[in-house]
Design a protein around this motif. Structure first.
Motif, PDB file in Angstrom:
ATOM      1  N   SER A 191       0.835  -1.199   0.000  1.00 27.08           N
ATOM      2  CA  SER A 191       0.000   0.000   0.000  1.00 27.08           C
ATOM      3  C   SER A 191       0.873   1.254   0.000  1.00 27.08           C
ATOM      4  CB  SER A 191      -0.919   0.017   1.229  1.00 27.08           C
ATOM      5  OG  SER A 191      -0.167   0.131   2.430  1.00 27.08           O
ATOM      6  N   PHE A 192       2.170   1.098   0.331  1.00 20.04           N
ATOM      7  CA  PHE A 192       3.104   2.220   0.277  1.00 20.04           C
ATOM      8  C   PHE A 192       3.415   2.557  -1.176  1.00 20.04           C
ATOM      9  CE2 PHE A 192       7.636   3.643   0.279  1.00 20.04           C
ATOM     10  CZ  PHE A 192       7.411   4.898   0.837  1.00 20.04           C
ATOM     11  N   ALA A 193       3.585   3.848  -1.446  1.00 17.60           N
ATOM     12  CA  ALA A 193       3.691   4.334  -2.826  1.00 17.60           C
ATOM     13  C   ALA A 193       4.758   3.618  -3.641  1.00 17.60           C
ATOM     14  CB  ALA A 193       3.957   5.843  -2.812  1.00 17.60           C
ATOM     15  N   ALA A 194       5.950   3.423  -3.059  1.00 13.45           N
ATOM     16  CA  ALA A 194       7.051   2.844  -3.834  1.00 13.45           C
ATOM     17  C   ALA A 194       6.775   1.416  -4.268  1.00 13.45           C
ATOM     18  CB  ALA A 194       8.341   2.895  -3.017  1.00 13.45           C
ATOM     19  N   PHE A 195       6.049   0.651  -3.452  1.00 17.37           N
ATOM     20  CA  PHE A 195       5.791  -0.760  -3.752  1.00 17.37           C
ATOM     21  C   PHE A 195       4.303  -1.012  -4.030  1.00 17.37           C
ATOM     22  CE2 PHE A 195       9.279  -0.813  -0.432  1.00 17.37           C
ATOM     23  CZ  PHE A 195      10.305  -0.830  -1.373  1.00 17.37           C
ATOM     24  N   PHE A 196       3.610   0.005  -4.501  1.00 16.37           N
ATOM     25  CA  PHE A 196       2.161  -0.074  -4.668  1.00 16.37           C
ATOM     26  C   PHE A 196       1.768  -1.236  -5.584  1.00 16.37           C
ATOM     27  CE2 PHE A 196      -1.948   1.692  -6.330  1.00 16.37           C
ATOM     28  CZ  PHE A 196      -2.633   1.627  -5.123  1.00 16.37           C
ATOM     29  N   ARG A 197       0.984  -2.172  -5.029  1.00 14.40           N
ATOM     30  CA  ARG A 197       0.451  -3.347  -5.721  1.00 14.40           C
ATOM     31  C   ARG A 197       1.525  -4.300  -6.244  1.00 14.40           C
ATOM     32  NH1 ARG A 197      -4.577  -1.165  -9.405  1.00 14.40           N
ATOM     33  NH2 ARG A 197      -5.802  -0.246  -7.733  1.00 14.40           N
ATOM     34  N   ILE A 198       2.762  -4.149  -5.829  1.00 11.41           N
ATOM     35  CA  ILE A 198       3.806  -5.095  -6.204  1.00 11.41           C
ATOM     36  C   ILE A 198       3.697  -6.314  -5.289  1.00 11.41           C
ATOM     37  CG2 ILE A 198       6.308  -5.494  -6.235  1.00 11.41           C
ATOM     38  CD1 ILE A 198       6.660  -2.599  -7.077  1.00 11.41           C
ATOM     39  N   GLU A 199       3.672  -7.494  -5.866  1.00 10.16           N
ATOM     40  CA  GLU A 199       3.495  -8.724  -5.094  1.00 10.16           C
ATOM     41  C   GLU A 199       4.810  -9.259  -4.532  1.00 10.16           C
ATOM     42  OE1 GLU A 199       0.607 -10.284  -4.297  1.00 10.16           O
ATOM     43  OE2 GLU A 199      -0.449  -8.590  -5.204  1.00 10.16           O
ATOM     44  N   GLU A 200       5.909  -9.058  -5.258  1.00  9.55           N
ATOM     45  CA  GLU A 200       7.202  -9.603  -4.818  1.00  9.55           C
ATOM     46  C   GLU A 200       8.324  -8.805  -5.444  1.00  9.55           C
ATOM     47  OE1 GLU A 200       9.753 -13.789  -5.100  1.00  9.55           O
ATOM     48  OE2 GLU A 200       7.560 -13.844  -5.210  1.00  9.55           O
ATOM     49  N   ILE A 201       9.388  -8.583  -4.674  1.00 10.51           N
ATOM     50  CA  ILE A 201      10.535  -7.825  -5.166  1.00 10.51           C
ATOM     51  C   ILE A 201      11.770  -8.284  -4.398  1.00 10.51           C
ATOM     52  CG2 ILE A 201      10.295  -5.904  -3.529  1.00 10.51           C
ATOM     53  CD1 ILE A 201      10.927  -4.021  -5.910  1.00 10.51           C
ATOM     54  N   ALA A 202      12.935  -8.101  -4.995  1.00  8.64           N
ATOM     55  CA  ALA A 202      14.185  -8.585  -4.396  1.00  8.64           C
ATOM     56  C   ALA A 202      14.975  -7.451  -3.766  1.00  8.64           C
ATOM     57  CB  ALA A 202      15.042  -9.285  -5.450  1.00  8.64           C
ATOM     58  N   PHE A 203      15.549  -7.749  -2.593  1.00  4.70           N
ATOM     59  CA  PHE A 203      16.455  -6.833  -1.902  1.00  4.70           C
ATOM     60  C   PHE A 203      17.785  -7.567  -1.727  1.00  4.70           C
ATOM     61  CE2 PHE A 203      12.305  -5.311  -0.937  1.00  4.70           C
ATOM     62  CZ  PHE A 203      12.399  -3.954  -0.653  1.00  4.70           C
ATOM     63  N   PRO A 204      18.776  -7.329  -2.586  1.00  2.00           N
ATOM     64  CA  PRO A 204      20.046  -8.044  -2.462  1.00  2.00           C
ATOM     65  C   PRO A 204      20.877  -7.554  -1.278  1.00  2.00           C
ATOM     66  CG  PRO A 204      19.696  -7.192  -4.698  1.00  2.00           C
ATOM     67  CD  PRO A 204      18.705  -6.528  -3.810  1.00  2.00           C
ATOM     68  N   TYR A 205      21.295  -8.480  -0.438  1.00  2.00           N
ATOM     69  CA  TYR A 205      22.230  -8.244   0.657  1.00  2.00           C
ATOM     70  C   TYR A 205      21.826  -7.035   1.524  1.00  2.00           C
ATOM     71  CZ  TYR A 205      24.420 -10.895  -3.033  1.00  2.00           C
ATOM     72  OH  TYR A 205      24.657 -11.792  -4.035  1.00  2.00           O
ATOM     73  N   PRO A 206      20.621  -7.068   2.067  1.00  2.00           N
ATOM     74  CA  PRO A 206      20.153  -5.915   2.844  1.00  2.00           C
ATOM     75  C   PRO A 206      20.735  -5.895   4.246  1.00  2.00           C
ATOM     76  CG  PRO A 206      18.504  -7.642   2.887  1.00  2.00           C
ATOM     77  CD  PRO A 206      19.623  -8.152   2.007  1.00  2.00           C
ATOM     78  N   SER A 207      20.709  -4.721   4.835  1.00  2.00           N
ATOM     79  CA  SER A 207      21.045  -4.558   6.250  1.00  2.00           C
ATOM     80  C   SER A 207      19.761  -4.370   7.046  1.00  2.00           C
ATOM     81  CB  SER A 207      21.966  -3.346   6.446  1.00  2.00           C
ATOM     82  OG  SER A 207      23.189  -3.536   5.770  1.00  2.00           O
ATOM     83  N   SER A 208      19.817  -4.674   8.325  1.00  2.00           N
ATOM     84  CA  SER A 208      18.630  -4.541   9.163  1.00  2.00           C
ATOM     85  C   SER A 208      18.430  -3.087   9.579  1.00  2.00           C
ATOM     86  CB  SER A 208      18.734  -5.451  10.392  1.00  2.00           C
ATOM     87  OG  SER A 208      19.941  -5.221  11.085  1.00  2.00           O
ATOM     88  N   VAL A 209      17.160  -2.701   9.708  1.00  2.57           N
ATOM     89  CA  VAL A 209      16.782  -1.322  10.041  1.00  2.57           C
ATOM     90  C   VAL A 209      15.969  -1.346  11.334  1.00  2.57           C
ATOM     91  CG1 VAL A 209      15.570   0.750   9.275  1.00  2.57           C
ATOM     92  CG2 VAL A 209      16.745  -0.696   7.598  1.00  2.57           C
ATOM     93  N   THR A 210      16.261  -0.418  12.232  1.00  4.81           N
ATOM     94  CA  THR A 210      15.526  -0.273  13.495  1.00  4.81           C
ATOM     95  C   THR A 210      14.923   1.120  13.566  1.00  4.81           C
ATOM     96  OG1 THR A 210      17.093  -1.770  14.579  1.00  4.81           O
ATOM     97  CG2 THR A 210      15.662  -0.455  15.999  1.00  4.81           C
ATOM     98  N   LEU A 211      13.647   1.208  13.939  1.00  5.55           N
ATOM     99  CA  LEU A 211      12.968   2.496  14.039  1.00  5.55           C
ATOM    100  C   LEU A 211      13.148   3.089  15.433  1.00  5.55           C
ATOM    101  CD1 LEU A 211       9.563   1.865  12.189  1.00  5.55           C
ATOM    102  CD2 LEU A 211      11.801   2.437  11.252  1.00  5.55           C
ATOM    103  N   HIS A 212      13.310   4.414  15.486  1.00  7.38           N
ATOM    104  CA  HIS A 212      13.402   5.156  16.743  1.00  7.38           C
ATOM    105  C   HIS A 212      12.414   6.327  16.680  1.00  7.38           C
ATOM    106  CE1 HIS A 212      16.954   2.960  18.159  1.00  7.38           C
ATOM    107  NE2 HIS A 212      17.427   3.053  16.921  1.00  7.38           N
ATOM    108  N   PRO A 213      11.141   6.081  16.981  1.00  2.00           N
ATOM    109  CA  PRO A 213      10.132   7.151  16.886  1.00  2.00           C
ATOM    110  C   PRO A 213      10.435   8.349  17.781  1.00  2.00           C
ATOM    111  CG  PRO A 213       9.097   4.983  17.107  1.00  2.00           C
ATOM    112  CD  PRO A 213      10.545   4.797  17.371  1.00  2.00           C
ATOM    113  N   ASP A 214      11.168   8.154  18.881  1.00  2.00           N
ATOM    114  CA  ASP A 214      11.476   9.270  19.774  1.00  2.00           C
ATOM    115  C   ASP A 214      12.358  10.320  19.105  1.00  2.00           C
ATOM    116  OD1 ASP A 214      13.322   6.919  20.029  1.00  2.00           O
ATOM    117  OD2 ASP A 214      14.532   8.375  21.139  1.00  2.00           O
ATOM    118  N   LYS A 215      13.072   9.929  18.041  1.00  2.00           N
ATOM    119  CA  LYS A 215      13.914  10.889  17.324  1.00  2.00           C
ATOM    120  C   LYS A 215      13.081  11.876  16.515  1.00  2.00           C
ATOM    121  CE  LYS A 215      18.118   9.085  18.173  1.00  2.00           C
ATOM    122  NZ  LYS A 215      19.270   9.838  18.726  1.00  2.00           N
ATOM    123  N   GLN A 216      11.906  11.439  16.057  1.00  2.00           N
ATOM    124  CA  GLN A 216      11.033  12.272  15.242  1.00  2.00           C
ATOM    125  C   GLN A 216       9.606  12.202  15.782  1.00  2.00           C
ATOM    126  OE1 GLN A 216      12.121  14.284  12.926  1.00  2.00           O
ATOM    127  NE2 GLN A 216      14.226  13.524  12.819  1.00  2.00           N
TER     128      GLN A 216
END
Length: 444
Positions: A191-216
């Motif tokens: 539902s996000f704009a960049a991946f709108f209605r895309i069923e599957e996509i590849a992310f080669p060698y990704p790194s993990s992401v952690t959210l910190h809502p207190d920063k924003q």
């Protein structure tokens, strides 16, 4: 649709200027790294495809020159691809200054640094200073590589003896939208704009992401892509990422976020230095700003075509083709391109729409992939655990698809048979009422 938009923009003198950070030994959008070169001809690049199919976007190199150069105010969005050199504090503050104008930033970079034409595919882990900027926006990218064993990509290869051997590619995260699953476990937010209605996509060698809502605190942070729960983490000085038939997972397993976004009124990410550097960065953005992190430096490339290509021998040897390339990696690059290249291009185009604030045509672009599926509340969502294997995930997805098909069949026959039967019975009842009233009538 794209031609109509091109004519409209030309008539209205609309220019969509997108900056691309340069001067940092980065992976360039102009690199011919999408398919293996053949017959002396280089393959297409992401930039050439964009220029041909979507000419209403103008990509411009942005060289910060150590932070001495300010980003042009006419640029509506900035793209940072995997850098090969450290970004200086002044350069990071220039980027922060740009975002505080209410602009868009796309970072396609992770910790894994892989050299072009390096068939060993041994990655060095270095975020090149981007972690200082992104953590300030509440999007912390870790110095690691997430290896997804739950959605394992496998390629059959012919050995020298003529036998078929399966080669494993755990570094390729095959991120799939799973209908009915909870938002906290959903692998791909389509539902996000960049991946709108895309069923599957590849992310080669990704790194993990952690959210910190207190920063924003005044902005919205959300994960838009995750691995499966059966994911391990690799870290250290060097990580072996070359496809192999002998790779085995090393627990523990956990689901990892690999792409995230923050939108809204943002606070600056970089604190002012002790000594003035001549760069003025307001404390909060002048308007709503947006930052999207895709923690996969090879996301806009074909990693196997890029690593498997031979060295550049100059124009005098161009007719000799791809000399010295790795045959196995080039062979793997072909099915990879066939499966994921179209969706990657579409995701980039959607992201440019999102960055420029012109998201009206994203839904139209999505029709390239087909119409959306309906969701049914009575279908039990997939149950994914950290012990779920690739077969378990596939079984859960197939179960949901079968249940959805059964529900659709029930709805189809209900509309086909039940509704006409109800109308028929209603007609008979009304006819009988009329006949009964007619029989009670008298001429007196």
């Amino acid at each position: 649709t794209n031609k109509v938009r091109e004519l409209r923009d030309k008539a209205d003198n609309i220019s969509h200027r997108i900056g691309v950070l340069s001067g940092k030994d980065e992976i360039k959008l102009s690199e011919a790294n999408l398919i293996a070169g053949q017959g002396g001809r280089g393959g297409p690049s992401m930039q050439s495809i964009l220029q041909q199919a979507f000419p209403f976007y103008k990509l411009e190199d942005v060289d910060l020159k150590g932070g001495e150069t300010e980003i042009d105010e006419g640029i509506v969005g900035l793209i940072i691809t995997q850098p090969g050199k450290e970004l200086t504090p002044k350069e990071l503050r220039r980027i922060d200054q740009f975002v505080m104008r209410g602009r868009s930033l796309l970072v396609v970079a992770g910790a894994a640094n892989l050299k072009s034409s390096d068939s060993t595919m041994k990655a060095s882990l270095n975020l090149q200073g981007l972690d200082k900027l992104l953590t300030g926006y509440g999007l912390e990218v870790s110095n690691d590589v997430a290896l997804d064993w739950g959605r394992l990509m496998r390629i059959p290869m012919m050995t020298q003896s003529g036998n078929i051997q399966w080669v494993f590619l755990p570094g390729i995260a095959q991120v799939q939208y799973l209908p009915g699953i909870s938002a906290e476990q959903q692998m791909l937010d389509n539902s996000f704009a960049a991946f709108f209605r895309i069923e599957e996509i590849a992310f080669p060698y990704p790194s993990s992401v952690t959210l910190h809502p207190d920063k924003q605190p005044e902005a919205k942070l959300s994960v838009v892509a995750r691995t499966s729960p059966r994911t391990t983490i690799a870290s250290g000085e060097g990580v072996e990422l070359r496809p192999s038939a002998d790779i085995k997972p090393q627990p523990p397993f956990d689901q990892r976020a690999i792409a995230a976004v923050v939108e809204g009124k943002l606070k600056r990410a970089m604190d002012p230095p002790a000594e003035a550097d001549g760069i003025e960065v307001p404390a909060t953005s002048a308007a709503d700003a947006r930052v999207l992190v895709i923690a996969s430096g090879q996301f806009l490339t074909n990693p196997f075509a890029r690593a498997g290509q031979g060295p550049d021998l100059g124009p005098q040897f161009a007719m000799m083709g791809n000399v010295g390339g790795d045959e196995m990696l080039q062979a793997i690059s072909q099915p990879y391109a066939q499966k994921y290249l179209t969706t990657t291009i579409l995701a980039l185009k959607n992201t440019l729409d999102w960055m420029s604030g012109d998201s009206d045509l994203i839904a139209v672009s999505a029709k390239i992939l087909g119409e959306p599926n309906l969701t049914y509340a009575n279908i039990q969502p997939p149950n994914l655990t950290e012990t779920a294997s690739e077969e378990d995930i596939k079984a859960e997805v197939d179960r949901v698809k079968a249940a959805r098909k059964k529900t659709q069949t029930s709805v189809q026959w209900t509309l086909t048979l039940l509704l006409p039967a109800v109308f028929g019975m209603l007609g008979i009842a009304l006819w009988q009422l009329r006949e009964k009233k007619r029989s009670t009538l008298s001429l007196d």
